[in-house]
Design a protein around this motif. Sequence first.
Motif, PDB file in Angstrom:
ATOM      1  N   UNK A 101       0.824  -1.209   0.000  1.00  0.00           N
ATOM      2  CA  UNK A 101       0.000   0.000   0.000  1.00  0.00           C
ATOM      3  C   UNK A 101       0.859   1.260   0.000  1.00  0.00           C
ATOM      4  N   UNK A 102       1.942   1.248   0.798  1.00  0.00           N
ATOM      5  CA  UNK A 102       2.818   2.427   0.836  1.00  0.00           C
ATOM      6  C   UNK A 102       3.434   2.696  -0.529  1.00  0.00           C
ATOM      7  N   UNK A 154      -9.898  -3.262  -3.776  1.00  0.00           N
ATOM      8  CA  UNK A 154     -10.558  -2.215  -2.985  1.00  0.00           C
ATOM      9  C   UNK A 154      -9.604  -1.034  -2.771  1.00  0.00           C
ATOM     10  N   UNK A 155      -8.343  -1.330  -2.431  1.00  0.00           N
ATOM     11  CA  UNK A 155      -7.362  -0.260  -2.224  1.00  0.00           C
ATOM     12  C   UNK A 155      -7.129   0.506  -3.521  1.00  0.00           C
ATOM     13  N   UNK A 180       8.301   6.387  -0.159  1.00  0.00           N
ATOM     14  CA  UNK A 180       7.475   5.201  -0.355  1.00  0.00           C
ATOM     15  C   UNK A 180       7.967   4.007   0.469  1.00  0.00           C
ATOM     16  N   UNK A 181       9.266   4.004   0.786  1.00  0.00           N
ATOM     17  CA  UNK A 181       9.855   2.849   1.467  1.00  0.00           C
ATOM     18  C   UNK A 181      11.186   3.266   2.071  1.00  0.00           C
ATOM     19  N   UNK A 204      -0.866   6.080   2.829  1.00  0.00           N
ATOM     20  CA  UNK A 204      -1.697   4.900   3.059  1.00  0.00           C
ATOM     21  C   UNK A 204      -2.025   4.772   4.540  1.00  0.00           C
ATOM     22  N   UNK A 205      -3.246   4.335   4.809  1.00  0.00           N
ATOM     23  CA  UNK A 205      -3.673   4.148   6.199  1.00  0.00           C
ATOM     24  C   UNK A 205      -2.794   3.111   6.884  1.00  0.00           C
TER      25      UNK A 205
END
Length: 688
Positions: free
Chosen positions: A92-93, A120-121, A306-307, A388-389
């Motif tokens: 997600x991230x 869904x994401x 992102x990471x 992202x959550x």
Amino acid sequence: MNQKVVSGLRNVAIVGPYLSGKTTLLESLLFVTGTISRKGSVKEGNTVGDSSTEARDRQMSVEVSAASTEYGDIRFTFLDCPGSVEFAQETYNALIGAGAAVVVCEPDPARVLTLAPLFKFLDDWQIPHLVFINKMDRVCTDEVRCTTNFIEVLNALKSVSSRPIVPHQYPIGQGDQVVGFIDLVSEQAYHYHPGAPADPVPMPESLKEQEQAARTQMLEELANFDDHLLEELLEEINPSQEEIIQDLKMELGADLIVPVFIGVAEQDYGVRPLLEALLREAPAPETTAERRGIILHATEPLAQVLKTYYTPQGGKMSLVRVWQGQLTDGMVLNGVRAGGLYRMMGQQTQGLQTAGAGEVVALARMEGIKTGDTLTTSGQASSELPKAEQLKPVFALAIAPEKRNDEVKLTGALSKLLEEDPALAWEQHGDTHEIILWGQGEIHLKVALDRLRRKYNLPMVTHLPHVPYKETIRKPVSSVHGRYKHQSGGHGQFGDVYLDIKPVSRGEGFNFSETIVGGAVPRQYIPGVETGVREFLEHGPLGFPVVDIAVTLTNGSYHTVDSSEQAFKQAARLAMQEGMAKCEPTLLEPISSVEICAPNEFTSKMMQLISGRRGQILGYEPISDWKGWDKVSAYLPQAEMQDLIVELRSLTMGVGFFHWQFDHLQEVPEPLAKRVLGNGNGNGKNNH
């Protein structure tokens, strides 16, 4: 790596379930574009992706891998994302910075359900995505099965996608093999050719009818977003290839449709057509930035992490998406000077001087910068970019260093571990005093523990966390007497108290009061009485903290010379020791409020799961924004939750999840209480 000039950029995440072949697809993409001269394999542990020790030991992705290649004067940066649900936060991230995603799946209709959370994401974030049905060679046992399986997978994909599923290709089976495909845009048939692009061949007569049906389905879905195409279809005019491609590009770029491709990544089959589609139809970085509301003409650099990696060679590396402006080597972002600017190729790096808008690159030694952070030269973006959550942790282990001397190093190592993997969390529990490492599942925590051992030389011993039981009392007692008298030369010690002890309503905690009259206990000694009571309640008669109790100091006596606050503290402890044994102490366990979510075909299994763990079902209802999913609400003892996520995923093909929070304390059933107390160390039946 090829250094030719490129005219455009594409950032594409490769996502999908565990074992669908994502890393193999990345290897094939890099091979057919000439970036690598020899393909590695996951089994042999020599792929560009999955290059970390933890990934190779398990032959599975455990973190995002970035790799770049050039094709048709476009530089593609691919983000190979983990497929296991336990590493979903990584995926997600990374997706936040992607312009498009390739969803890789196996040709098994029953397993398509595992894509539901991912779809869904992608839809919630409006990330354009297409599907690559991999391993088609495994289902084409005959020509008929090849096509029927494809249709079954398409129908399964429709059940988990809120966007229309649009076939872009149709399989050609021959004997027990998939030998090629029909491009539904051009209506040209192709046969796969090992080591080279597919060869054009005449349309198989036996597939003309099926191909026409699939093509009509594609055109009808596209016509839902294009009035001109709809008019052509109504008038039975065959639209041009250019018009269809333009529609595919516009509607994929706007996340209105999901095109579907097929192939066998291990043999490079279908990989070039996939690349061509990404070249033509995937949105440019500017389109993605506009959709996020980012001002493209602004000159100030804007990037997002992102990471985060901690590499053996380069130390901390932050993988970032550049949204606007230009990054340069040594630039100061958020007050931190970058110690290098790199393009990543798995764990290998290539130094850069600059990186422009749309690129995904790595910044070295960005201390204090975390995954998800928005980076600017001023350190103050007009607004933080959405991230992202954060997934809530669902599985825990109590950890301790094998060597006691290593305890001082543990906090620093855990901080770095959490920077690399934000889906982890840790705490030192106030009641059990254990260090608890939280994550998304058993494998997730094992990977984290491997990193602690390998990167920080911190081997751990682990066990399931102790349940933080409490105790309370059932009946009151009055005028419990405690006297402390000690003589050892010089001043002695004397304290004398009478206490009333009674239970209070659940959740009220502890209340201390006094009704002293006539100075029976001088004011300066009363705080000592309360301290003595509180200290005793930290470990009650059953060995656990005592809650929901009221203690009143009613009477006592003192000595003008020998009394002290310390003496009254000891007298209070003696009174509590005598009185609590008469109050019928009882064991309490923490009860969590839990919401378990899964497709409604598993609702009855979710209820059985709760009932089998001493849970109290409160009800269930459909989840409003998840088509075909239910949410079951329940109270569940914390002692029964320690491996709940393991069994839930087992029952729901890995897609079930739950949210929880502490709700209240409740008496432990007597047979279980005897077992807990028999352990003598506060462990419940589910603890080791």
